[in-house]
Design an enzyme around this catalytic site. Sequence first.
Site, PDB file in Angstrom:
ATOM      1  N   PRO A 288       0.814  -1.212   0.000  1.00 12.21           N
ATOM      2  CA  PRO A 288       0.000   0.000   0.000  1.00 12.21           C
ATOM      3  C   PRO A 288       0.847   1.262   0.000  1.00 12.21           C
ATOM      4  CG  PRO A 288       0.111  -0.924   2.202  1.00 12.21           C
ATOM      5  CD  PRO A 288       0.812  -1.904   1.305  1.00 12.21           C
ATOM      6  N   GLY A 289       0.439   2.225  -0.788  1.00  8.39           N
ATOM      7  CA  GLY A 289       1.090   3.533  -0.770  1.00  8.39           C
ATOM      8  C   GLY A 289       0.061   4.583  -0.392  1.00  8.39           C
ATOM      9  N   ARG A 290      -0.902   4.797  -1.306  1.00  5.36           N
ATOM     10  CA  ARG A 290      -1.911   5.824  -1.134  1.00  5.36           C
ATOM     11  C   ARG A 290      -2.683   5.691   0.185  1.00  5.36           C
ATOM     12  NH1 ARG A 290      -4.396   8.134  -5.593  1.00  5.36           N
ATOM     13  NH2 ARG A 290      -3.797   6.291  -6.768  1.00  5.36           N
ATOM     14  N   CYS A 358       0.749  28.764 -15.877  1.00  3.00           N
ATOM     15  CA  CYS A 358       0.261  29.277 -17.160  1.00  3.00           C
ATOM     16  C   CYS A 358      -0.281  28.115 -17.968  1.00  3.00           C
ATOM     17  CB  CYS A 358       1.386  29.963 -17.899  1.00  3.00           C
ATOM     18  SG  CYS A 358       1.831  31.461 -17.077  1.00  3.00           S
ATOM     19  N   GLU A 359      -1.478  27.703 -17.619  1.00  4.31           N
ATOM     20  CA  GLU A 359      -2.048  26.480 -18.177  1.00  4.31           C
ATOM     21  C   GLU A 359      -3.523  26.492 -17.775  1.00  4.31           C
ATOM     22  OE1 GLU A 359       0.405  24.057 -19.283  1.00  4.31           O
ATOM     23  OE2 GLU A 359      -1.088  22.569 -19.778  1.00  4.31           O
ATOM     24  N   TYR A 387       1.189  10.926  -3.738  1.00  8.66           N
ATOM     25  CA  TYR A 387       1.330  11.313  -5.146  1.00  8.66           C
ATOM     26  C   TYR A 387       1.134  12.808  -5.382  1.00  8.66           C
ATOM     27  CZ  TYR A 387       0.916   6.248  -5.530  1.00  8.66           C
ATOM     28  OH  TYR A 387       1.092   4.889  -5.365  1.00  8.66           O
TER      29      TYR A 387
HETATM   30  N1  LLP Z   1       2.938  -1.644  -5.927  1.00 10.56           N
HETATM   31  C1  LLP Z   1       3.159  -1.390  -7.231  1.00 10.56           C
HETATM   32  C2  LLP Z   1       3.888  -2.350  -8.018  1.00 10.56           C
HETATM   33  C3  LLP Z   1       2.690  -0.196  -7.798  1.00 10.56           C
HETATM   34  O1  LLP Z   1       2.904   0.040  -9.081  1.00 10.56           O
HETATM   35  C4  LLP Z   1       2.000   0.736  -6.988  1.00 10.56           C
HETATM   36  C5  LLP Z   1       1.521   1.995  -7.534  1.00 10.56           C
HETATM   37  C6  LLP Z   1       1.813   0.431  -5.627  1.00 10.56           C
HETATM   38  C7  LLP Z   1       2.281  -0.772  -5.141  1.00 10.56           C
HETATM   39  C8  LLP Z   1       1.098   1.357  -4.681  1.00 10.56           C
HETATM   40  O2  LLP Z   1      -0.218   1.527  -5.048  1.00 10.56           O
HETATM   41  P1  LLP Z   1      -1.227   2.345  -4.098  1.00 10.56           P
HETATM   42  O3  LLP Z   1      -1.452   1.543  -2.842  1.00 10.56           O
HETATM   43  O4  LLP Z   1      -0.608   3.645  -3.810  1.00 10.56           O
HETATM   44  O5  LLP Z   1      -2.448   2.466  -4.925  1.00 10.56           O
HETATM   45  N2  LLP Z   1       0.285   8.522  -9.555  1.00 10.56           N
HETATM   46  C9  LLP Z   1      -0.989   7.825  -9.513  1.00 10.56           C
HETATM   47  C10 LLP Z   1      -0.861   6.482  -8.872  1.00 10.56           C
HETATM   48  C11 LLP Z   1       0.160   5.608  -9.551  1.00 10.56           C
HETATM   49  C12 LLP Z   1       0.327   4.299  -8.843  1.00 10.56           C
HETATM   50  C13 LLP Z   1       1.539   3.610  -9.338  1.00 10.56           C
HETATM   51  N3  LLP Z   1       1.806   2.360  -8.713  1.00 10.56           N
HETATM   52  C14 LLP Z   1      -2.001   8.695  -8.762  1.00 10.56           C
HETATM   53  O6  LLP Z   1      -1.643   9.781  -8.339  1.00 10.56           O
HETATM   54  O7  LLP Z   1      -3.163   8.303  -8.624  1.00 10.56           O
END
Ligand code: LLP
Length: 435
Positions: A288-290, A358-359, A387
Amino acid sequence: MYLRGTARVNEAGHLEIGGVSTTTLAREFGTPLYVVDEALFRDNCRRYRKAFGSGNRVVYAGKALLCTAVCRLVDEEGLYLDVVSGGELYTALHAGFPPARIYFHGNNKSAEEILQGLEAGVGRFVVDSIQELGLLDRLAGETGVEAEILLRLTPGIEAHTHEYIRTGQIDSKFGLAIETGQAQAAIRQALASPHLRLVGLHCHIGSQIFELAPFCDAARVLVNFAAGIRADSGWTLEELNLGGGLGIYYASGDNPPAIEEYAAALVEAVEEAAAAAGLPLPRIVVEPGRSIAGPAGTTLYTVGVVKEIPGVRIYVAVDGGMNDNPRPALYQARYEAVIANRMNEEARATVTIAGKCCESGDILIYNARLPYPEPGDIIAVPATGAYSYTMSMNYNRLPRPAVVLVRDGQAEEVVAREDYQDLVRNDRMPKRLWK
Ligand code: LLP
């Protein structure tokens, strides 16, 4: 308005996070400013660890929010760390993050990056292609290090999320497809190498996903695939990494499952599929990231120009925009906002919050409901912990904001604000242009 973590409205009617008034933060550190609620970040880590249990692993995806202090939080909370580049790996090592707890991702790792990972002793390489497998095999042989690997597969699952953050389908730049036979070929090649130890399989079907079914489907596809491989070759799946992707609440209409519901569904799906396929239960890994960093972050802006086009729209321009949060411009991402210094006032106006780039597409929020904004007001946009900082940029030569960690009434900068000198630091003037 949905207050997350330690956010509350103080006696002055101001938004407070981590026991610090956001108006004080704006004054002391300037705006735009990324504010991270340390307690909420840590709490999300703990909920994940508890929900998945000690036999399984939670790997924080650094791409959501990464700097050396965040690496320390993740380390202290006992999570693993997913890095996707030499730069993220460097940041983690610089912070003293234990290399054995690092998962090294990336669809196009360079030889230098692979060597950096081998020399550091990263715990796992998540191999994305046959070409990478060959390169890693050669470099591991040359350095005399046995690399523990997972193979990233595309299970052929299409999750309902924005096209740009969908990754489980076969037509993807990531991973090896099961359907085309490339996944099987990669497994044979990995098993034949004396320098690689194939520990398991990986998939990541996308990000900001609210339904649990696609995660469970992906888990079943991988378990069944692994059962077939076991019957053929005797190789047993030790580790099943299901990636990240759990969605979070950004704006009304968003209804994400809780971390605990997500964990229960995944664990059950893997247990059932493994039992049905006669496979020993693998260790489950999630990334998990987000859902860890996102809710813990709030961005503060100062209102500048307020432009009312009678009968059309009220534009409220803030001192940041797509350069500190490109998500609305890239993915039509929606957010909510509040006026941090007027939390008790009724939201009577419908305004469009615009950035200063500027967009024309530099709009942070369409039709936000707020008290009528005045120049100098502080606008807070919650749920920007993931992100935003990591995707920020210097378009229009705007310096990137600082990141501040708040906790128990204290605020500490963990990334300094860029200044104008930073902007020209890497500029070089050829001699013939000197004056
Ligand atoms: N593992 C892999 C292999 C991934 O590619 C990603 C996210 C994660 C884990 C983490 O995913 P999460 O739990 O954060 O959903 N920039 C985009 C999101 C791109 C996600 C890329 N990979 C945004 O701002 O929505």
